[in-house]
Design an enzyme around this catalytic site. Sequence first.
Site, PDB file in Angstrom:
ATOM      1  N   HIS A  45     -11.915  -1.575  -1.056  1.00 17.33           N
ATOM      2  CA  HIS A  45     -12.235  -2.779  -1.841  1.00 17.33           C
ATOM      3  C   HIS A  45     -12.271  -4.033  -0.976  1.00 17.33           C
ATOM      4  O   HIS A  45     -11.897  -5.120  -1.421  1.00 17.33           O
ATOM      5  CB  HIS A  45     -11.241  -2.982  -2.988  1.00 17.33           C
ATOM      6  CG  HIS A  45     -11.237  -1.888  -4.006  1.00 17.33           C
ATOM      7  ND1 HIS A  45     -11.977  -1.915  -5.162  1.00 17.33           N
ATOM      8  CD2 HIS A  45     -10.579  -0.691  -4.030  1.00 17.33           C
ATOM      9  CE1 HIS A  45     -11.780  -0.814  -5.854  1.00 17.33           C
ATOM     10  NE2 HIS A  45     -10.932  -0.045  -5.196  1.00 17.33           N
ATOM     11  N   ASN A  65     -11.287  -0.456 -12.558  1.00 17.87           N
ATOM     12  CA  ASN A  65     -12.601  -0.217 -11.975  1.00 17.87           C
ATOM     13  C   ASN A  65     -13.668  -0.359 -13.051  1.00 17.87           C
ATOM     14  O   ASN A  65     -13.351  -0.474 -14.241  1.00 17.87           O
ATOM     15  CB  ASN A  65     -12.679   1.205 -11.398  1.00 17.87           C
ATOM     16  CG  ASN A  65     -12.080   1.303  -9.995  1.00 17.87           C
ATOM     17  OD1 ASN A  65     -11.849   0.293  -9.328  1.00 17.87           O
ATOM     18  ND2 ASN A  65     -11.839   2.526  -9.555  1.00 17.87           N
ATOM     19  N   HIS A 111      -1.619  -5.716  -7.964  1.00 15.82           N
ATOM     20  CA  HIS A 111      -0.679  -4.593  -7.945  1.00 15.82           C
ATOM     21  C   HIS A 111      -0.541  -4.030  -9.360  1.00 15.82           C
ATOM     22  O   HIS A 111      -0.115  -4.766 -10.254  1.00 15.82           O
ATOM     23  CB  HIS A 111       0.680  -5.101  -7.462  1.00 15.82           C
ATOM     24  CG  HIS A 111       1.654  -4.008  -7.131  1.00 15.82           C
ATOM     25  ND1 HIS A 111       1.668  -2.795  -7.775  1.00 15.82           N
ATOM     26  CD2 HIS A 111       2.642  -3.953  -6.223  1.00 15.82           C
ATOM     27  CE1 HIS A 111       2.624  -2.045  -7.273  1.00 15.82           C
ATOM     28  NE2 HIS A 111       3.229  -2.719  -6.322  1.00 15.82           N
TER      29      HIS A 111
HETATM   30 FE1  HDE Z   1      -6.579   1.111  -5.412  1.00 12.41          FE
HETATM   31  N1  HDE Z   1      -5.927   0.244  -3.675  1.00 12.41           N
HETATM   32  N2  HDE Z   1      -5.586   2.806  -4.927  1.00 12.41           N
HETATM   33  N3  HDE Z   1      -7.318   2.056  -7.061  1.00 12.41           N
HETATM   34  N4  HDE Z   1      -7.577  -0.533  -5.899  1.00 12.41           N
HETATM   35  C1  HDE Z   1      -6.229  -0.982  -3.266  1.00 12.41           C
HETATM   36  O1  HDE Z   1      -4.686  -2.506  -2.407  1.00 12.41           O
HETATM   37  C2  HDE Z   1      -4.646   2.912  -3.956  1.00 12.41           C
HETATM   38  C3  HDE Z   1      -7.057   3.321  -7.458  1.00 12.41           C
HETATM   39  C4  HDE Z   1      -8.269  -0.767  -7.045  1.00 12.41           C
HETATM   40  O2  HDE Z   1      -9.456  -6.861  -5.621  1.00 12.41           O
HETATM   41  C5  HDE Z   1      -5.467  -1.402  -2.049  1.00 12.41           C
HETATM   42  O3  HDE Z   1      -4.527  -4.718  -2.006  1.00 12.41           O
HETATM   43  C6  HDE Z   1      -4.017   4.219  -4.008  1.00 12.41           C
HETATM   44  C7  HDE Z   1      -7.517   3.542  -8.797  1.00 12.41           C
HETATM   45  C8  HDE Z   1      -8.870  -2.082  -7.009  1.00 12.41           C
HETATM   46  O4  HDE Z   1      -7.731  -6.890  -4.280  1.00 12.41           O
HETATM   47  C9  HDE Z   1      -4.561  -0.198  -1.775  1.00 12.41           C
HETATM   48  C10 HDE Z   1      -4.639   4.873  -5.035  1.00 12.41           C
HETATM   49  C11 HDE Z   1      -8.080   2.363  -9.194  1.00 12.41           C
HETATM   50  C12 HDE Z   1      -8.483  -2.620  -5.786  1.00 12.41           C
HETATM   51  C13 HDE Z   1      -4.955   0.755  -2.879  1.00 12.41           C
HETATM   52  C14 HDE Z   1      -5.616   3.979  -5.610  1.00 12.41           C
HETATM   53  C15 HDE Z   1      -7.948   1.438  -8.103  1.00 12.41           C
HETATM   54  C16 HDE Z   1      -7.684  -1.634  -5.120  1.00 12.41           C
HETATM   55  C17 HDE Z   1      -6.297  -1.890  -0.908  1.00 12.41           C
HETATM   56  C18 HDE Z   1      -4.387   6.293  -5.527  1.00 12.41           C
HETATM   57  C19 HDE Z   1      -8.769   2.048 -10.530  1.00 12.41           C
HETATM   58  C20 HDE Z   1      -8.878  -3.970  -5.234  1.00 12.41           C
HETATM   59  C21 HDE Z   1      -5.975  -3.350  -0.748  1.00 12.41           C
HETATM   60  C22 HDE Z   1      -3.047   6.594  -5.770  1.00 12.41           C
HETATM   61  C23 HDE Z   1      -7.848   2.054 -11.643  1.00 12.41           C
HETATM   62  C24 HDE Z   1      -7.960  -5.050  -5.700  1.00 12.41           C
HETATM   63  C25 HDE Z   1      -5.018  -3.633  -1.764  1.00 12.41           C
HETATM   64  C26 HDE Z   1      -8.409  -6.384  -5.153  1.00 12.41           C
HETATM   65  C27 HDE Z   1      -7.087  -1.825  -3.875  1.00 12.41           C
HETATM   66  C28 HDE Z   1      -4.357   1.937  -3.032  1.00 12.41           C
HETATM   67  C29 HDE Z   1      -6.481   4.371  -6.668  1.00 12.41           C
HETATM   68  C30 HDE Z   1      -8.450   0.113  -8.183  1.00 12.41           C
HETATM   69  C31 HDE Z   1      -4.645   0.378  -0.393  1.00 12.41           C
HETATM   70  C32 HDE Z   1      -2.935   4.708  -3.087  1.00 12.41           C
HETATM   71  C33 HDE Z   1      -7.374   4.832  -9.627  1.00 12.41           C
HETATM   72  C34 HDE Z   1      -9.731  -2.716  -8.082  1.00 12.41           C
HETATM   73  O5  HDE Z   1      -3.225  -0.518  -1.893  1.00 12.41           O
END
Ligand code: HDE
Length: 698
Positions: A81, A154, A345
């Site tokens: 992202h 999402n 978060h």
């Molecule tokens: Fe994320 N995800 N994600 N994700 N995600 C990040 O956090 C992660 C997942 C989503 O505009 C990171 O600050 C893991 C699902 C959005 O700043 C990180 C898993 C969904 C955004 C991270 C998921 C999301 C992130 C990268 C599986 C939809 C952007 C930078 C366990 C519900 C937020 C950050 C923004 C961002 C980890 C799965 C949505 C690395 C470990 C499911 C919208 O922490």
Amino acid sequence: MSKSHRSPGKPSSSDAKSQSLEPFRARADGEALRTNQGVKIADNQNSLRAGPRGPSLLEDFIMREKITHFDHERIPERIVHARGSAAHGVFKVYESQSELTRAGFLQDPAKETPVYVRFSTVQGPRGSADTVRDVRGFAVKFYTEEGNFDLVGNNMPVFFIQDAIKFPDFVHAVKPEAPDEMPTGATAHDTFWDFVSLVPESAHMVVWAMSDRAIPRSLRTMEGFGVHTFRFVNAQGKARFIKWHWRPVLGSYSLVWDEAQKISGKDPDFHRRDLWEAIESGNFPEWELGVQVIEESDEHSFDFDLLDPTKLIPEELVPVQIIGKMTLNRNPDNFFAETEQVAFHPGHIVPGIDFSNDPLLQGRLFSYTDTQISRLGGPNFHELPINRPVCPFQNNQRDAMHRQTLNVGQASYEPNSVGGGWPKETDPADGGFESYQEKMEGTKIRVRSDSFADHFSQATMFYNSMSEPEKDHIKASYAFELGKVTRPEIREREVNEILANIDADLAASVAEALGLPKPKAGSKPGKPKTADSPALSLMNRVKPGIKTRKIALLTAPGADAAMLKQLRDAFAKEGATALVIAPTLAAIGDITPDATIAGMPSVMFDAVFVPGGEAAAQVLSQSGDARHFVLEAFKHLKALGAVDTGRLVLQAAHLPDQADGVATGDAKELARVLKEFVDTAGQHRVWSRAAQAESVPA
Ligand code: HDE
């Protein structure tokens, strides 16, 4: 701190977050240029050197400070992202939701809660193009009076994997490949398809990613989903499961694939610009917030597990209750300070909201703080202006990198007597957070629940729910993406072991495009209990009208200027933006064109209208660029209109004589043509023209 850093400038909006950012806004108006230590700078053009042609001197503290700071201007981009755009806004609940939740921001329809919303693509780096085929992030930070609540969702309601432990594998596979860092912003490569063809739980989400949902027309018209099941808890302690939904008030629309690819080159900032311009022009994007509510007693009444993030709850089974509205009304002041530094978060929740045991969500609860520690340089990222709650917050956490708060007093522990025992805990009855007391028992075990085992039924349901044009796009996307895969065994595995289990016709069509034999019936075919869910088709998400649509008035010197103005006014009355596009910016009567044909090609528009004017028609008919402009709009299934001599331009482009969604007539028929054109543009695309459009060159 200099006066400029504290000057109480004018906030651009009256909302609480804007006010809370005010002490941090630095305005340079009328201020002297100074070093970071406050020394006024006399010469910002020349470094200090030994003689006019001599070497620079280490002593030059002004240059050293400036360049040192510059050398460190970048922070690590988000691991996923990374590419995003954001805006401020407000949220209001329609009526009290006290029956469902005690969350303060969902009680009072009079209360406005400030929000900051960041949209993103997943795969590409910070500078990648907006219109790539990808999932979009939809992250909302609510600055509530009880603390920050982040809804980090999402634009698709399911995900690729069921367990957080697979996330690094999935991300490594989808990201540009390790040896050559290609491709940028695309899933069309070996490692992605290798992974998903080996991991059938991804099947449902991959069909979504191959659908039109992955190439949205604008961020403003995307739906949003919380994906996981969460909980609402009311003041009496009663909990219910919920799923979050965002519904754009203007409806949901997509691009077509050829258009999306071209926009990536013509305007890589297409979505970012659209969002920014809409807000600047007062067309504030709006979404309604909805929830699907499931009683705890119904937890096991579905043919899938509520804790499985690869499943959605069909709206036909559990309707979406609309509870409030979000309006984005203010662009950020500073991209870095706000959009880059905002830290979302899913674990930022407030009383009245709680988690479920979805194993993907549980892993996310760890990941999002952890990632900020390296991305934002330590554990004090909550002090950054964009991340600070609007309510007061005190605790005994101290120090660490980049600490801003100057905590006063001896007590940094609890219990204490030297500080009078402050800060103190709050009883749950008075708003202290209390986790929902879910009954738990179980064996410590690494195992996937059997209730997570059906990977194909909802993929089949989603595919069944699509209209014919949407199905055609899905087939074409699989063929396009798998066509880019270099290893034949990966293509074959995806077709025979995944697609054959989703839908026989889909599998056969993709196999044919890839030159593979017709696949045999799948060994685990999807058998959805809900055969289809019409609510999932974008065709059922169209809203009437052309509000905020962009219309090209394609013209040239010699045009009928009066008609041009009449059309512009008529479109403005409908809430659309009509731009005058001509070969050059030379004035047409008293109208100055808004852009040239080369500067704003047809892919930047939702619809194209060619007004009359003999001389103009001559110029346009002879211009290859102008003919291409209308041809391309035709191919991309956009509404076309032409009156009077404007019709000659369509003829010169060799558009078929009879075609759907092309409104034409002579000058006397302008009103009828206009109405037909507006009705067609309101449908967004002319799907019935698809077969004819195929034969037109791209
Ligand atoms: Fe994320 N995800 N994600 N994700 N995600 C990040 O956090 C992660 C997942 C989503 O505009 C990171 O600050 C893991 C699902 C959005 O700043 C990180 C898993 C969904 C955004 C991270 C998921 C999301 C992130 C990268 C599986 C939809 C952007 C930078 C366990 C519900 C937020 C950050 C923004 C961002 C980890 C799965 C949505 C690395 C470990 C499911 C919208 O922490």
